[in-house]
Write an enzyme that holds these catalytic residues in place. Structure first.
Site, PDB file in Angstrom:
ATOM      1  N   SER A 126      35.084  39.080  45.090  1.00 40.46           N
ATOM      2  CA  SER A 126      34.980  40.416  45.696  1.00 40.46           C
ATOM      3  C   SER A 126      34.369  41.409  44.722  1.00 40.46           C
ATOM      4  O   SER A 126      34.545  41.295  43.504  1.00 40.46           O
ATOM      5  CB  SER A 126      36.393  40.879  46.097  1.00 40.46           C
ATOM      6  OG  SER A 126      36.386  42.254  46.416  1.00 40.46           O
ATOM      7  N   TYR A 151      45.539  42.164  43.414  1.00 41.17           N
ATOM      8  CA  TYR A 151      44.591  41.384  44.240  1.00 41.17           C
ATOM      9  C   TYR A 151      43.262  41.251  43.504  1.00 41.17           C
ATOM     10  O   TYR A 151      42.750  40.149  43.309  1.00 41.17           O
ATOM     11  CB  TYR A 151      44.373  42.047  45.604  1.00 41.17           C
ATOM     12  CG  TYR A 151      43.127  41.551  46.274  1.00 41.17           C
ATOM     13  CD1 TYR A 151      41.954  42.311  46.253  1.00 41.17           C
ATOM     14  CD2 TYR A 151      43.092  40.305  46.881  1.00 41.17           C
ATOM     15  CE1 TYR A 151      40.784  41.837  46.828  1.00 41.17           C
ATOM     16  CE2 TYR A 151      41.933  39.826  47.460  1.00 41.17           C
ATOM     17  CZ  TYR A 151      40.779  40.598  47.420  1.00 41.17           C
ATOM     18  OH  TYR A 151      39.620  40.119  47.972  1.00 41.17           O
ATOM     19  N   LYS A 155      41.134  37.836  41.569  1.00 43.27           N
ATOM     20  CA  LYS A 155      39.740  37.412  41.750  1.00 43.27           C
ATOM     21  C   LYS A 155      39.060  37.285  40.382  1.00 43.27           C
ATOM     22  O   LYS A 155      38.309  36.343  40.128  1.00 43.27           O
ATOM     23  CB  LYS A 155      38.981  38.413  42.625  1.00 43.27           C
ATOM     24  CG  LYS A 155      39.431  38.421  44.077  1.00 43.27           C
ATOM     25  CD  LYS A 155      39.296  37.040  44.714  1.00 43.27           C
ATOM     26  CE  LYS A 155      39.789  37.014  46.143  1.00 43.27           C
ATOM     27  NZ  LYS A 155      39.702  35.656  46.730  1.00 43.27           N
TER      28      LYS A 155
END
Ligand code: WQD
Length: 342
Positions: A126, A151, A155
């Protein structure tokens, strides 16, 4: 026919990618733990392609079940790894869930495949890894900054694990795709986004407001240093994004990659403000959207849109859908799922 495993393949981006993989002639096996997806999506995929993908309900946190799966499916040529939790806010209130579900499961999968003679691996990453990038558009060389959320951190950690593992596992070739903002639905309206509960993301909240599920959209701040004061993002049609995965997979299968670990920013290269997205929706739906300006949302970056040079020239992929086309597909999907007999 090469067999491709799609983890999280019943999810929003996963299901659209399965469709494009099947249309490109790949045999697909889906694993999903159904925590954020419905098995009905399998029939939606079949209605589009005429091919029902193989499906195994599997939670990658169940290490023994994961080991058994890879013993059963030992003829997989490639893996597209979507299975992960992806709600930014939830990751702040429940970080360990995210480190377990997004990081330790990646390690488990890699442990099963690291000794294979050749395995192609596409990682769902992302643009969050860039935080608030200093310059726009954002290229792959932009510095990775302190993640805004657990989050986003999962990644960043995931990419580092893949980079280090690909260095020593000679058969493992990896491409990490850093998504910007996926929106819209398949033009067939057979599959699309199915947000669980109140949508966190802008576009499903817009369509749910327009269909009457939500009273009005809250626009999180119009006092940002942008032209109209609202935040800017790179909204990419989910079908364009899905096609990028097939292009990346073929790059690895055909051995045209230039390193064992590569990264590509996957966006349109266009920035759109929140108000521009609302205007696009009103244009394509021919109806007024109820919204009000409220306070900023914690953790929002001001602006993020992709420099797509590398994806266009090295990967050989380019987004083709306009914002209006993506917004119309989102609206048609919302109308379909709220009035199923349509
Ligand atoms: C977009 C813009 C909001 C909702 C997140 C994740 C990212 C990726 C995509 C997983 C922002 C504004 C939103 C609303 C609003 N997810 N907004 N009212 O935050 O850019 O990205 O989703 O991979 O990793 O970070 O997307 O759709 O939540 O917000 O005004 O009700 O819309 O402030 O400016 P975001 P978003």
């Amino acid at each position: 026919m090469k067999k491709i495993l799609v983890t999280g393949g019943l999810g929003y981006i996963g299901s659209h990618t399965v469709v494009e993989l099947q249309l490109a002639g790949f045999e697909v096996v889906i694993i999903d733990n159904l925590s954020n997806a419905s098995k009905d999506v399998l029939q939606g995929i079949e209605r589009i392609t005429g091919i029902l993908p193989a499906f195994e309900e599997l939670d990658l946190r169940d290490k023994q079940a994961t080991i058994s799966f890879f013993q059963k499916y030992d003829d997989i040529s490639g893996i597209i790894h979507f299975a992960a939790s992806k709600a930014v806010g939830e990751s702040v209130s429940n970080p360990l869930l995210y480190y377990e579900n997004n990081v330790s499961t990646l390690i488990t999968v890699l442990q099963q495949i690291q000794h294979k003679k050749k395995i192609s691996f596409i990682f769902s990453s992302s643009c969050t890894v860039y935080g608030q990038a200093k310059t726009m558009p954002i290229s792959e060389n932009a510095p990775i900054q302190q993640a805004f959320s657990p989050y986003g951190n999962t990644k960043q950690i995931g990419e580092e694990i893949l980079l280090d593992t690909a260095k020593i596992a000679s058969g493992l070739h990896v491409i990490s795709l850093r998504y910007f903002n996926p929106i819209g639905a398949h033009p067939s309206t057979e599959i699309g986004e199915l947000p669980d509960g109140v949508p966190q993301n802008l576009v499903p909240f817009i369509t749910q407001t327009a269909i009457g599920l939500r009273k009005e959209l809250s626009v999180f701040g119009n006092d940002y240093p942008t032209e109209d004061g609202t935040c800017i993002r790179d909204y990419i049609h989910v079908v364009d994004l899905a096609k990028a995965h097939v292009t990346a997979l073929k790059r690895l299968l055909d051995d045209t990659h230039e390193a064992s670990f590569e990264v590509f920013n996957i966006g349109t290269g266009r920035g759109s403000s929140v108000l521009e997205v609302i205007e696009s929706f009103e244009r394509v739906s021919k109806q007024q959207l109820q919204y009000e300006i409220v306070a900023r949302r914690e953790g929002d970056v001001i602006s993020a849109y992709a420099d797509t040079t590398k994806a266009n020239t090295v990967l050989g992929w380019k987004a083709t859908s306009t914002l209006d086309e993506a917004m119309l597909s989102a609206w048609k999907w919302e109308q379909k799922i709220r009035k199923p007999n349509n």
